[in-house]
Design a protein around this motif. Structure first.
Motif, mmCIF file in Angstrom:
data_model
loop_
_atom_site.group_PDB
_atom_site.id
_atom_site.type_symbol
_atom_site.label_atom_id
_atom_site.label_comp_id
_atom_site.label_asym_id
_atom_site.label_seq_id
_atom_site.Cartn_x
_atom_site.Cartn_y
_atom_site.Cartn_z
ATOM 1 N N GLN A 102 0.707 -1.364 0.066
ATOM 2 C CA GLN A 102 0.055 -0.054 0.103
ATOM 3 C C GLN A 102 0.709 1.178 -0.108
ATOM 4 N N ILE A 103 0.304 2.448 -0.566
ATOM 5 C CA ILE A 103 0.740 3.647 -0.394
ATOM 6 C C ILE A 103 0.610 4.047 1.248
ATOM 7 N N SER A 104 1.765 4.358 1.804
ATOM 8 C CA SER A 104 1.725 4.617 3.188
ATOM 9 C C SER A 104 1.900 5.935 3.741
ATOM 10 N N ALA A 105 2.668 6.824 2.760
ATOM 11 C CA ALA A 105 2.803 8.144 3.003
ATOM 12 C C ALA A 105 3.060 8.924 1.692
ATOM 13 N N VAL A 106 2.731 10.075 1.502
ATOM 14 C CA VAL A 106 3.153 11.053 0.533
ATOM 15 C C VAL A 106 3.642 12.439 1.009
ATOM 16 N N GLN A 107 4.695 12.838 0.318
ATOM 17 C CA GLN A 107 5.225 13.971 0.750
ATOM 18 C C GLN A 107 4.977 14.878 -0.413
ATOM 19 N N TYR A 108 4.012 15.403 -1.003
ATOM 20 C CA TYR A 108 3.733 16.121 -2.132
ATOM 21 C C TYR A 108 4.150 17.430 -2.187
ATOM 22 N N ASN A 109 4.260 17.809 -1.155
ATOM 23 C CA ASN A 109 4.715 19.498 -0.925
ATOM 24 C C ASN A 109 6.260 19.541 -0.466
ATOM 25 N N SER A 110 7.130 19.692 -1.190
ATOM 26 C CA SER A 110 8.896 19.537 -0.916
ATOM 27 C C SER A 110 8.846 20.488 0.387
ATOM 28 N N PRO A 111 9.342 20.124 1.371
ATOM 29 C CA PRO A 111 9.635 21.195 2.495
ATOM 30 C C PRO A 111 10.729 22.097 2.222
ATOM 31 N N VAL A 116 7.044 9.275 -2.620
ATOM 32 C CA VAL A 116 5.950 8.456 -1.950
ATOM 33 C C VAL A 116 6.335 7.296 -1.173
ATOM 34 N N GLU A 117 5.897 6.940 -0.206
ATOM 35 C CA GLU A 117 6.266 5.568 0.524
ATOM 36 C C GLU A 117 5.327 4.734 0.293
ATOM 37 N N ILE A 118 5.966 3.501 0.060
ATOM 38 C CA ILE A 118 5.152 2.186 -0.452
ATOM 39 C C ILE A 118 5.500 1.071 0.714
ATOM 40 N N THR A 119 4.603 0.743 1.212
ATOM 41 C CA THR A 119 4.706 -0.366 2.581
ATOM 42 C C THR A 119 4.231 -1.699 2.178
ATOM 43 N N ASN A 120 5.322 -2.655 2.329
ATOM 44 C CA ASN A 120 4.792 -4.206 2.238
ATOM 45 C C ASN A 120 4.434 -4.665 3.626
ATOM 46 N N THR A 121 3.124 -4.726 4.024
ATOM 47 C CA THR A 121 2.539 -5.002 5.595
ATOM 48 C C THR A 121 2.726 -6.687 5.800
ATOM 49 N N ALA A 122 2.833 -7.520 4.718
ATOM 50 C CA ALA A 122 2.936 -8.900 4.849
ATOM 51 C C ALA A 122 4.295 -9.326 5.265
ATOM 52 N N ARG A 179 7.116 -6.563 5.693
ATOM 53 C CA ARG A 179 7.162 -5.620 6.542
ATOM 54 C C ARG A 179 8.305 -4.533 6.483
ATOM 55 N N ALA A 180 8.541 -4.082 5.243
ATOM 56 C CA ALA A 180 9.351 -2.980 4.865
ATOM 57 C C ALA A 180 8.914 -1.909 4.009
ATOM 58 N N THR A 181 9.309 -0.675 3.940
ATOM 59 C CA THR A 181 8.882 0.419 3.390
ATOM 60 C C THR A 181 10.071 0.831 2.368
ATOM 61 N N VAL A 182 9.709 1.381 0.991
ATOM 62 C CA VAL A 182 10.440 2.066 0.279
ATOM 63 C C VAL A 182 9.861 3.517 -0.018
ATOM 64 N N ARG A 183 10.864 4.413 -0.178
ATOM 65 C CA ARG A 183 10.729 5.695 -0.537
ATOM 66 C C ARG A 183 11.060 6.068 -1.827
ATOM 67 N N ILE A 184 9.852 6.647 -2.814
ATOM 68 C CA ILE A 184 10.333 6.869 -3.930
ATOM 69 C C ILE A 184 10.552 8.195 -4.372
ATOM 70 N N HIS A 185 11.800 8.752 -4.537
ATOM 71 C CA HIS A 185 12.025 10.224 -4.786
ATOM 72 C C HIS A 185 11.763 10.703 -6.011
ATOM 73 N N THR A 186 11.298 11.943 -6.202
ATOM 74 C CA THR A 186 11.080 12.502 -7.433
ATOM 75 C C THR A 186 12.517 12.724 -8.247
ATOM 76 N N ALA A 204 -1.917 9.931 -6.245
ATOM 77 C CA ALA A 204 -0.759 8.717 -6.464
ATOM 78 C C ALA A 204 -1.392 7.420 -6.728
ATOM 79 N N THR A 205 -1.322 6.827 -7.762
ATOM 80 C CA THR A 205 -1.924 5.421 -8.053
ATOM 81 C C THR A 205 -0.888 4.480 -8.197
ATOM 82 N N LEU A 206 -1.035 3.470 -7.500
ATOM 83 C CA LEU A 206 -0.168 2.110 -7.520
ATOM 84 C C LEU A 206 -0.837 0.934 -8.170
ATOM 85 N N ARG A 207 -0.151 0.621 -9.367
ATOM 86 C CA ARG A 207 -0.784 -0.594 -10.097
ATOM 87 C C ARG A 207 0.277 -1.820 -10.177
#
Length: 168
Positions: free
Chosen positions: A44-53, A68-74, A103-110, A136-139
């Motif tokens: 799942q998409i677990s977090a989005v930082q769409y507005n760059s600080p 955008v962060e994608i997490t595998n909860t399995a 049970r890991a997360t990956v962050r996809i940077h622009t 943000a749509t994940l397929r």
């Protein structure tokens, strides 16, 4: 006990044992199927930082603060090769030979960077995610919808958005 009563008792006992064995054989696949169902990958998409600080000056540093962060909860790893992450304008990132551990997360940077197990880079020179509103749509690799995250005018609208996970 007579011989016929004894034979009847043995037949009944054998029938009960056979029925018990059949029930355990029948229930075994169901419990195995239940176990397999609990082990199904849940990505799942677990977090989005769409507005760059900080200042949005188009620098690579600023671009990489948009992610955008994608997490595998399995528990089991999932092969994301060929999966896509897309915005409303059609800008698409395709995962290439990437395996997300259980049970890991990956962050996809622009922006541009060196891919690691926990950070991937789209290698773009322009912002992807609209600060006012976007989705943000994940397929998966077959184009099947997995998850999405919306903000802005989509936040209370239709679609498959997740309330409470909008990050600024």
């Amino acid at each position: 006990m007579s011989a016929s009563a004894s034979a009847t008792a043995r037949r009944l006992a054998a029938a009960a044992l056979t029925a018990g064995a059949l029930v355990s054989v029948v229930t075994l696949p169901a419990s195995a199927a239940d176990h397999a169902r609990h082990e199904r990958p849940k990505v799942q998409i677990s977090a989005v930082q769409y507005n760059s600080p900080g200042p949005e000056d188009g620098s690579n540093r600023s671009l990489n603060r948009e992610w955008v962060e994608i997490t595998n909860t399995a528990r089991r790893a999932v092969n994301l090769d060929g999966w896509t992450l897309r915005n409303e304008d059609g800008h698409t990132y395709t995962f290439d030979h990437y395996r997300l551990d259980g049970r890991a997360t990956v962050r996809i940077h622009t922006g541009i960077g060196r891919d690691t197990d926990t950070d991937l880079y789209q290698d773009r020179r322009h912002y992807v995610w609209d600060n006012r509103s976007d989705t943000a749509t994940l397929r998966n690799d077959r184009g099947r919808f997995i998850d999405d995250e919306s903000w802005g005018h989509h936040r209370h609208g239709g679609g498959h958005h997740h309330g409470g996970r909008h990050h600024r």
